[in-house]
Scaffold this active site. Structure first.
Site, PDB file in Angstrom:
ATOM      1  N   GLU A  36       0.870  -1.187   0.000  1.00  0.00           N
ATOM      2  CA  GLU A  36       0.000   0.000   0.000  1.00  0.00           C
ATOM      3  C   GLU A  36       0.903   1.232   0.000  1.00  0.00           C
ATOM      4  OE1 GLU A  36      -3.287   1.131  -0.238  1.00  0.00           O
ATOM      5  OE2 GLU A  36      -2.195   3.016  -0.053  1.00  0.00           O
ATOM      6  N   SER A  42      -7.717  -0.251   4.750  1.00  0.00           N
ATOM      7  CA  SER A  42      -9.156  -0.456   5.029  1.00  0.00           C
ATOM      8  C   SER A  42      -9.841   0.782   5.587  1.00  0.00           C
ATOM      9  CB  SER A  42      -9.335  -1.602   6.033  1.00  0.00           C
ATOM     10  OG  SER A  42      -9.400  -2.809   5.351  1.00  0.00           O
ATOM     11  N   CYS A  46     -15.512   7.119   1.482  1.00  0.00           N
ATOM     12  CA  CYS A  46     -16.891   7.632   1.458  1.00  0.00           C
ATOM     13  C   CYS A  46     -17.130   8.589   2.621  1.00  0.00           C
ATOM     14  CB  CYS A  46     -17.885   6.477   1.549  1.00  0.00           C
ATOM     15  SG  CYS A  46     -17.444   5.084   0.504  1.00  0.00           S
ATOM     16  N   ASP A 289     -12.344  -0.356  -7.942  1.00  0.00           N
ATOM     17  CA  ASP A 289     -12.414   0.752  -8.894  1.00  0.00           C
ATOM     18  C   ASP A 289     -11.529   0.554 -10.120  1.00  0.00           C
ATOM     19  OD1 ASP A 289     -14.091   1.978  -7.102  1.00  0.00           O
ATOM     20  OD2 ASP A 289     -12.817   3.724  -6.740  1.00  0.00           O
TER      21      ASP A 289
HETATM   22  C1  LIG Z   1     -15.104  11.535  -1.358  1.00  0.00           C
HETATM   23  C2  LIG Z   1     -15.585  10.153  -1.746  1.00  0.00           C
HETATM   24  C3  LIG Z   1     -16.840   9.731  -1.354  1.00  0.00           C
HETATM   25  C4  LIG Z   1     -17.288   8.449  -1.717  1.00  0.00           C
HETATM   26  N1  LIG Z   1     -18.540   8.054  -1.312  1.00  0.00           N
HETATM   27  C5  LIG Z   1     -18.986   6.815  -1.638  1.00  0.00           C
HETATM   28  C6  LIG Z   1     -20.252   6.365  -1.188  1.00  0.00           C
HETATM   29  O1  LIG Z   1     -20.981   7.093  -0.501  1.00  0.00           O
HETATM   30  N2  LIG Z   1     -20.660   5.103  -1.538  1.00  0.00           N
HETATM   31  C7  LIG Z   1     -19.871   4.272  -2.293  1.00  0.00           C
HETATM   32  O2  LIG Z   1     -20.278   3.119  -2.569  1.00  0.00           O
HETATM   33  N3  LIG Z   1     -18.639   4.664  -2.715  1.00  0.00           N
HETATM   34  C8  LIG Z   1     -18.191   5.911  -2.410  1.00  0.00           C
HETATM   35  N4  LIG Z   1     -16.930   6.317  -2.815  1.00  0.00           N
HETATM   36  C9  LIG Z   1     -16.128   5.420  -3.671  1.00  0.00           C
HETATM   37  C10 LIG Z   1     -15.335   4.408  -2.851  1.00  0.00           C
HETATM   38  O3  LIG Z   1     -14.573   5.066  -1.885  1.00  0.00           O
HETATM   39  C11 LIG Z   1     -14.443   3.619  -3.802  1.00  0.00           C
HETATM   40  O4  LIG Z   1     -15.251   3.019  -4.777  1.00  0.00           O
HETATM   41  C12 LIG Z   1     -13.642   2.546  -3.064  1.00  0.00           C
HETATM   42  O5  LIG Z   1     -12.783   3.112  -2.132  1.00  0.00           O
HETATM   43  C13 LIG Z   1     -12.840   1.715  -4.076  1.00  0.00           C
HETATM   44  O6  LIG Z   1     -12.081   0.783  -3.392  1.00  0.00           O
HETATM   45  P1  LIG Z   1     -10.767   0.177  -4.063  1.00  0.00           P
HETATM   46  O7  LIG Z   1     -10.165  -0.702  -3.051  1.00  0.00           O
HETATM   47  O8  LIG Z   1     -11.077  -0.362  -5.396  1.00  0.00           O
HETATM   48  O9  LIG Z   1      -9.836   1.435  -4.348  1.00  0.00           O
HETATM   49  P2  LIG Z   1      -9.226   2.505  -3.342  1.00  0.00           P
HETATM   50  O10 LIG Z   1     -10.099   2.727  -2.185  1.00  0.00           O
HETATM   51  O11 LIG Z   1      -8.849   3.686  -4.178  1.00  0.00           O
HETATM   52  O12 LIG Z   1      -7.899   1.787  -2.843  1.00  0.00           O
HETATM   53  C14 LIG Z   1      -6.831   1.573  -3.692  1.00  0.00           C
HETATM   54  C15 LIG Z   1      -5.574   1.645  -2.867  1.00  0.00           C
HETATM   55  O13 LIG Z   1      -4.486   1.277  -3.700  1.00  0.00           O
HETATM   56  C16 LIG Z   1      -3.360   2.064  -3.359  1.00  0.00           C
HETATM   57  N5  LIG Z   1      -2.488   2.051  -4.522  1.00  0.00           N
HETATM   58  C17 LIG Z   1      -2.730   2.558  -5.761  1.00  0.00           C
HETATM   59  N6  LIG Z   1      -1.688   2.321  -6.569  1.00  0.00           N
HETATM   60  C18 LIG Z   1      -0.775   1.624  -5.841  1.00  0.00           C
HETATM   61  C19 LIG Z   1       0.508   1.101  -6.136  1.00  0.00           C
HETATM   62  N7  LIG Z   1       1.061   1.210  -7.348  1.00  0.00           N
HETATM   63  N8  LIG Z   1       1.172   0.466  -5.148  1.00  0.00           N
HETATM   64  C20 LIG Z   1       0.629   0.325  -3.891  1.00  0.00           C
HETATM   65  N9  LIG Z   1      -0.580   0.829  -3.572  1.00  0.00           N
HETATM   66  C21 LIG Z   1      -1.276   1.461  -4.531  1.00  0.00           C
HETATM   67  C22 LIG Z   1      -3.969   3.422  -3.047  1.00  0.00           C
HETATM   68  O14 LIG Z   1      -3.121   4.190  -2.205  1.00  0.00           O
HETATM   69  C23 LIG Z   1      -5.286   3.047  -2.356  1.00  0.00           C
HETATM   70  O15 LIG Z   1      -5.159   3.019  -0.951  1.00  0.00           O
HETATM   71  C24 LIG Z   1     -16.447   7.588  -2.460  1.00  0.00           C
HETATM   72  C25 LIG Z   1     -15.166   8.018  -2.844  1.00  0.00           C
HETATM   73  C26 LIG Z   1     -14.733   9.282  -2.490  1.00  0.00           C
HETATM   74  C27 LIG Z   1     -13.358   9.731  -2.901  1.00  0.00           C
END
Ligand SMILES: Cc1cc2nc3c(=O)[nH]c(=O)nc-3n(C[C@H](O)[C@H](O)[C@H](O)COP(=O)(O)OP(=O)(O)OC[C@H]3O[C@@H](n4cnc5c(N)ncnc54)[C@H](O)[C@@H]3O)c2cc1C
Length: 459
Positions: A36, A42, A46, A289
């Site tokens: 990370e 974790s 949101c 995402d």
């Molecule tokens: C302000 C805001 C409000 C939101 N509100 C909602 C809501 O109300 N309801 C809802 O369903 N969703 C909401 N979302 C969307 C939700 O937060 C995301 O869909 C979710 O966090 C996606 O999870 P993920 O694990 O795919 O990606 P992320 O949460 O983006 O996690 C990816 C992780 O990978 C790490 N990373 C990236 N590249 C690398 C690399 N090369 N090496 C090591 N680590 C890396 C990043 O640092 C990050 O911690 C919101 C998002 C935001 C920004």
């Protein structure tokens, strides 16, 4: 010898996958290494708007499990502030850079979960070294904005660029902190995730809150003074500001995956099968995402970056890696948000999406109260339904209204998921008591209206 799982990205998708795999396979059977690049695992992005506004007091409240918890209770090797810079599929290795200690490591994997999330869309004009310009995706992004707002000189004016749900939520949060907020949107209305007539209700509520909304206006640049952003440049001239939040949407973070030769779909997300396997790459999984998924109504691939999907997809990947069987069946586009006390929900297709998918349909808008009209607190609720013609199958629904509006979308989501027609829906046995609904629930009133509209067309 234990097999080795490497996870790229320590948030919703990555840690759901890692946790599920660990539940099914002990440490002697499966070694788990998580990279990370940020400071948190974790966490709830949101919740960022509610931390910015002060409703939630600190980032620790937004964290479900810390790196230490994963190390001690889940026997995972969690490497914080480590950014994966390359994936070598031939040698089955990843290369990671230690962002604090310096240096580089190469680590071998049997299974790989790619869960690097999304990145905020950043047009060329936003590529600036000026302080005070923030994209929003990770908790680190939220922490950076929060630090800027707390530091002296404290910003008094903010410009939010882009009126998607993140832009709308951030605008409200900044108003609640006492800043003068302008939201700039290139199209005719903010909140394009619902149809224009419903979005107008949201825009009205935002204006009522004190947000200045500038629509049909494009940003062309940023100005800075003494290393700090000082204005947003538009076709109508510069707009002075002390802080800029980019709410222009996000795109799948696929840079590493693309370089490694992962298949990328038409939406820009990584292609996966229902078990979250990356096709053609044995032992490689992707979730959250970073991936695209199936829209169950249009039948098209979509990129819907929401936490609700990231958690479920990560869970499915982890169960499969753990030796079980799980699938992610796709999405129907359900989402909820709020502007002050005005709640907004949507599911299925908007009118433009239904058209693009080739459906013939009717759409109806029904106005009613959220509770019995005589009960204290009764307020208006607008329900819009989109139904296929002539079958009457529900294709989409949107709700805008005061208390109890947003979660009513779940009733409609269940109906839509199960292929119900609006005719079937008129008889749904929904709960009724004056404090919770009028005797005909707003959902039922809208369904009856849709039935009438379909009948009128076929007369
Ligand atoms: C302000 C805001 C409000 C939101 N509100 C909602 C809501 O109300 N309801 C809802 O369903 N969703 C909401 N979302 C969307 C939700 O937060 C995301 O869909 C979710 O966090 C996606 O999870 P993920 O694990 O795919 O990606 P992320 O949460 O983006 O996690 C990816 C992780 O990978 C790490 N990373 C990236 N590249 C690398 C690399 N090369 N090496 C090591 N680590 C890396 C990043 O640092 C990050 O911690 C919101 C998002 C935001 C920004």
């Amino acid at each position: 010898m234990a097999q080795r799982l490497i996870v790229i990205g320590g948030d919703a998708a990555g840690m759901s996958a890692a946790s599920q795999a660990r539940r099914r396979r002990g440490r002697d059977d499966l070694e788990i290494v998580v990279f990370e690049r940020g400071h948190f695992t974790s966490y709830s992005s949101c919740g960022i708007p509610y931390w910015i506004s002060g409703v939630v007091s600190g980032p620790e409240e937004l964290i479900t499990r810390t790196p230490e918890t994963f190390r001690t209770q889940f026997a995972m090797d969690v490497r914080m502030r480590h950014e994966v810079t390359a994936i070598d599929l031939e040698r089955r290795e990843v290369v990671a850079r230690d962002l604090e200690g310096g240096g580089e490591v190469r680590e071998r994997f049997d299974d790989l979960v790619y869960a690097a999330g999304a990145v905020p869309v950043q047009p060329p004009w936003a590529d600036t070294d000026a302080g005070g310009v923030f994209g929003m995706q990770t908790l680190d992004d939220g922490a950076a904005l929060r630090a800027w707002l707390d530091a002296e000189p404290q910003p008094r004016r903010a410009v939010v660029i882009g009126g998607g749900y993140i832009g709308v939520e951030m605008a409200e949060a900044l108003i609640e902190r006492g800043l003068a907020v302008t939201l700039i949107e290139a199209s005719k209305q903010p909140m394009a995730t619902v149809d224009g007539d419903m979005a107008e209700l949201v825009a009205e509520a935002m204006r009522g809150l004190g947000v200045t909304i500038r629509t049909s206006l494009r940003v062309t640049g940023l100005e800075q003074r003494d290393g700090r952003v000082s204005a947003v440049v538009t076709a109508e001239g510069p707009m002075p500001t002390d802080v800029v939040v980019l709410g222009l949407g996000v795109r799948a973070n696929t840079a590493l995956a693309t370089a490694a030769g992962f298949p990328i779909g038409p939406t820009g997300g990584i292609r996966v099968d229902r078990r979250m396997r990356v096709p053609g790459l044995p032992g490689v999984w992707a979730a959250g995402d970073a991936v695209e998924t199936l829209h169950r109504v249009s039948g098209m691939p979509v990129h819907v970056p929401l936490g609700t999907h990231a958690n479920k997809q990560g869970r499915a990947a982890g169960i499969n890696i753990g030796g079980g069987y799980a699938t992610f069946p796709g999405v129907i586009g359900t989402a909820v948000t709020k502007v002050c006390d005005l709640e907004v929900g949507r599911t299925g297709l908007r009118e433009s999406e239904a058209e693009a998918a080739g459906f013939e349909f009717v759409s109806v808008v029904a106005e009613s109260t959220n509770r019995a009209g005589y009960y204290p607190g009764a307020r208006m609720m607008t329900v819009k339904l989109i139904a296929e013609r002539p079958s009457g199958r529900l294709l989409g629904a949107q709700i805008v209204g005061w208390s109890e509006a947003a979660k009513r979308i779940d009733t409609l989501a269940v109906a839509l998921w199960n292929g119900m027609t609006v005719d079937d829906m008129t008889a749904l046995d929904l709960g009724y008591a004056p404090p919770y609904a009028p005797v005909w629930d707003p959902v039922l009133i809208a369904a009856r209206k849709a039935v009438d509209a379909l009948a009128a067309l076929d007369r």
